[in-house]
Design an enzyme around this catalytic site. Structure first.
Site, PDB file in Angstrom:
ATOM      1  CE  LYS A  75      -5.592   2.199   7.819  1.00 48.24           C
ATOM      2  NZ  LYS A  75      -5.009   3.203   6.903  1.00 48.24           N
ATOM      3  CD  GLU A 110      -2.374   1.327   2.810  1.00 49.21           C
ATOM      4  OE1 GLU A 110      -2.616   2.454   3.304  1.00 49.21           O
ATOM      5  OE2 GLU A 110      -2.666   0.267   3.390  1.00 49.21           O
TER       6      GLU A 110
END
Length: 200
Positions: A128, A41
């Site tokens: 998340k 990411e």
């Protein structure tokens, strides 16, 4: 969505690359790939993140995924799609980001913290959990008791040495930032994960 989750389950850690330039982000992503990572990411707080995403994708091996994190609006999500991001991550509930991700057919890890936010996000896919360090692994244990089938990726303030604790608490994978970029981090992570596997 299942492809991202399967890769994350295998690698156990999601590198969160928040760096001062696109070149630094690309170098870091390349290092992650060289060490066997297949999902990374890049955050939208990286200057010229679109270049970083494009360049990291060029360096990625077949089957690897480069996503954009810290996606906080639908407009930013649309820019990420245009730049070639292969999944999106938000730091908090973001319905407009989900709409763009769904339209583009991209996996989306929605940020959440409270039990209600986590439950709402988990109904759509992986979550998340952010900022995870506030609650610690025991908080994740409590969330897993409420949502045993949820794919939770705790992120925020997590040191490399703490990764096994979060995995034992039920994390699908653990988001780690700057600690992964320190000298010797790859070898240390392999050692930690090997020890975790041996005791699990």
């Amino acid at each position: 969505m299942s492809g991202v989750i399967e890769l994350l389950r295998r690698q156990r850690v999601l590198p969160v690359l928040r760096l001062p330039s696109p070149a630094a982000a690309t170098t870091a992503a390349t290092a992650m790939f060289a060490n066997g990572m297949r999902v990374v990411e890049v955050t939208a707080t990286t200057p010229d993140w679109a270049t970083a995403v494009r360049d990291a994708r060029r360096e990625a091996p077949d089957g690897a995924l480069v996503g954009l994190g810290t996606v906080t609006s639908g407009a930013l999500a649309a820019q990420a799609v245009e730049a070639g991001a292969q999944f999106l991550v938000s730091p908090w509930p973001a319905a407009d980001v989900r709409a763009v991700a769904d339209s583009a057919g991209l996996p989306f890890l929605q940020g959440a913290f409270t039990p209600g936010e986590v439950a709402a996000a988990a109904a759509h896919g992986p979550v998340k959990v952010f900022p995870a360090h506030v609650g610690g692994p025991s908080f994740l244990v409590s969330l897993r008791q409420l949502l045993p089938g949820a794919d939770l990726v705790p992120t925020g303030g997590i040191a490399l040495e703490a990764v096994p604790d979060w995995l034992r608490a039920g994390a699908c994978a653990v988001g780690v930032g700057s600690d992964l970029l320190r000298p010797g981090a790859a070898d240390r992570l392999r050692s930690l994960l090997r020890a975790f596997e041996e005791t699990s």
